[in-house]
Design an enzyme around this catalytic site. Structure first.
Site: not given
Ligand code: NAD
Length: 489
Positions: A173, A248, A282, A381
């Site tokens: 997804k 992550e 990130c 963040e």
């Molecule tokens: P997000 O948590 O909003 O969404 C991530 C994914 O989770 C999306 O596909 C979203 O649709 C899904 N999601 C949302 N609600 C859900 C639920 N209740 N159940 C299951 N899935 C659900 O994050 P984002 O805004 O897409 O990404 C930004 C974040 O990602 C930042 O905090 C960034 O630091 C982090 N990030 C971390 C790394 C790493 O390797 N540590 C790498 C890239 C991004």
């Protein structure tokens, strides 16, 4: 480009009621496509397809599975420009960065293709006579991959390639904000000859499709990258049903600049880390902890460099920094800038949308001076082009500040002193550590991920990323030919 979901080797328009409009953040009048969202019913269909495909894929020899991944790498190389342009148009990062991300993904595909030949366990001597003991790694079954928007090509690749080469079947997804890049990745796997049902992709929202995946007992593992809020809740749910999970999540990465640092080098690296990808990595640099003696000289360089950054649409190749991804992210970043000022941070550059760029979610490169560790802009963040500068009088203090946050993804130090470097590497609390370079970057063969609130579960990429998608089986073969009752093991 396909705008549906992909299940059992077929593209189709899912039955959910919602439709996602995929919008260019550099020009909100540019609608890339409309994607009908999948629902929990589609998750059920994808699970059925993936379960049906699993036995044959599991039995397919590793090198043969790897060849499919290798072909995907070749196709991706041929379609690299199309992927990069699509990625820039829907996510906003500049074309040069998008091309870099595409190439990183191709390296990951190539790396994991080769791992098909090396899916190895260990042989170890048994304490018993005439007994052969060893371990084998086997696939888990059907696994779920949930990805964010900020690396819409590289992250889905670094999750799917190891999962597939290890013999699992996959339900993926992507983020709601980046379905077009996900569709291209899916087309590439399809063209590479991935058998029907082995790789399935559902475009849909997190609370419905993501949650249905997390709750599906048939999914033996969930690999998640995204925010702490979603990841922490998902981790608990997976633990309850005994699924493997890796999360992550966020970062608050610091660069420490010691008094003996090469300030030109440091300033350039801080720029790349703080304003590259509009601060939406990130691993982005969002804090600088600098020795007071060199603070002003460093700030002068940072401000001078940041003023030269040309902001605009990423598809214009003369642009240095694109927009943030959407209105929500834009509001969040502006809110943090307000908070920073209220907390007493001194705004020395940026802080608003450039006047001439009203069509997209642009924010100027922003620098705060006089930041102290108690401030929210130092600890939380932000995920935008905002840099907070604090001072520390020695390494111990710098480490205390760097480590004094809940996150632990990456940190960097600039110094010429080997004792300082060694102590820093030993004591800094992050999963990745850089010396005399930016906080950003990762390579296919090197484990990627963080500690503390940033990461739970196995590291991604490298051998560790592959191991996550396998189950270890320990084998005892007694070839003594004797009937015996072992009491010693
Ligand atoms: P997000 O948590 O909003 O969404 C991530 C994914 O989770 C999306 O596909 C979203 O649709 C899904 N999601 C949302 N609600 C859900 C639920 N209740 N159940 C299951 N899935 C659900 O994050 P984002 O805004 O897409 O990404 C930004 C974040 O990602 C930042 O905090 C960034 O630091 C982090 N990030 C971390 C790394 C790493 O390797 N540590 C790498 C890239 C991004």
């Amino acid at each position: 480009m396909n705008t549906g979901s992909y299940v059992n080797g077929q593209w189709y328009q899912p039955s959910g009621k919602e439709i996602g409009r995929n919008i260019n953040p550099a020009d909100i009048s540019d609608v890339i496509a409309e994607f009908p969202y999948a629902s929990a019913v589609d998750v059920g269909k994808a699970i059925e397809a993936a379960q049906a495909a699993f036995p044959a894929w599991r039995k397919t020899p590793g090198p043969e599975r790897g060849r499919v991944i290798w072909r995907a790498a070749e196709i991706a190389r041929r379609r690299a420009d199309e992927i990069a342009r699509t990625l820039t148009r829907e996510e906003g990062k500049i074309l040069k960065e998008a091309k870099g991300e595409v190439m990183k993904g191709i390296s990951l595909l190539e790396y994991y293709a080769g791992e098909g030949f090396r899916l190895h366990g260990k042989t170890l001597p048994s304490e018993a006579r005439d007994t052969f003991t060893y371990t084998v790694r086997q696939p888990l079954g059907v696994v779920g991959l949930i990805a964010p928007w900020n690396f819409p090509w590289a992250i889905p690749v670094w999750k799917s390639a190891p999962a597939l080469v290890a013999g699992n079947t996959v339900i993926f997804k992507p983020s709601e904000l980046t379905p077009a890049t996900a569709a291209l990745m899916t087309e590439i796997y399809q063209e590479a000859g991935m058998p029907a049902g082995v790789f399935n992709m559902l475009v849909g929202n997190g609370p419905e499709v993501g949650a249905a995946m997390v709750n599906a007992k048939e999914l033996r593992a969930i690999s998640f990258t995204g925010s702490n809020e979603v990841g922490a809740a998902l981790y608990v749910k997976c633990a309850e049903r005994g699924a493997k999970v890796t999360c992550e999540m966020g970062g608050k990465n610091a660069v420490i600049v010691m008094a003996d640092a090469d300030l030109d080098k440091a300033a350039l690296a801080i720029h790349g880390g703080a304003f590259g990808s509009t601060g939406q990595r990130c691993t982005a640099t969002s804090r600088v902890i600098v020795h007071p003696d060199v603070k002003q000289a460093l700030l002068d360089r940072l401000v001078e460099g940041a003023k030269k950054i040309k902001i605009g649409a990423g598809l214009d190749e003369s642009t240095d920094m694109g927009p943030v991804v959407d209105n929500q992210q834009w509001q969040t970043v502006l809110k943090y800038i307000e908070i920073g000022e209220q907390e007493g941070g001194k705004l020395i550059l940026g802080g608003k949308r450039p006047e001439q760029l009203t069509q997209g979610y642009f924010i100027e490169p922003t620098i705060f001076d006089n930041v102290v560790p108690a401030m929210r802009i130092f600890k939380e963040e932000i995920f935008g082009p905002v840099l907070s500068v604090a001072t520390a009088k020695n390494l111990d203090e710098a480490l205390r500040y760097a480590n004094g946050v809940e996150y632990g993804l990456t940190t960097s130090i600039f110094t010429e002193n080997i004792d300082t470097i060694m102590k820093f590497v030993d004591e800094v609390e992050t999963g990745m550590v850089h010396v005399n370079e930016a906080t950003i970057g990762g390579e296919a063969q090197l484990p990627f991920g963080g500690i503390k609130s940033t990461g739970v579960g196995d590291r991604e990429m490298a051998e560790e990323g592959l191991n996550f998608f396998t189950e270890l089986k320990t084998v005892f073969i007694n070839y003594s030919g004797k009937a015996e009752r072992s009491m010693t093991r």
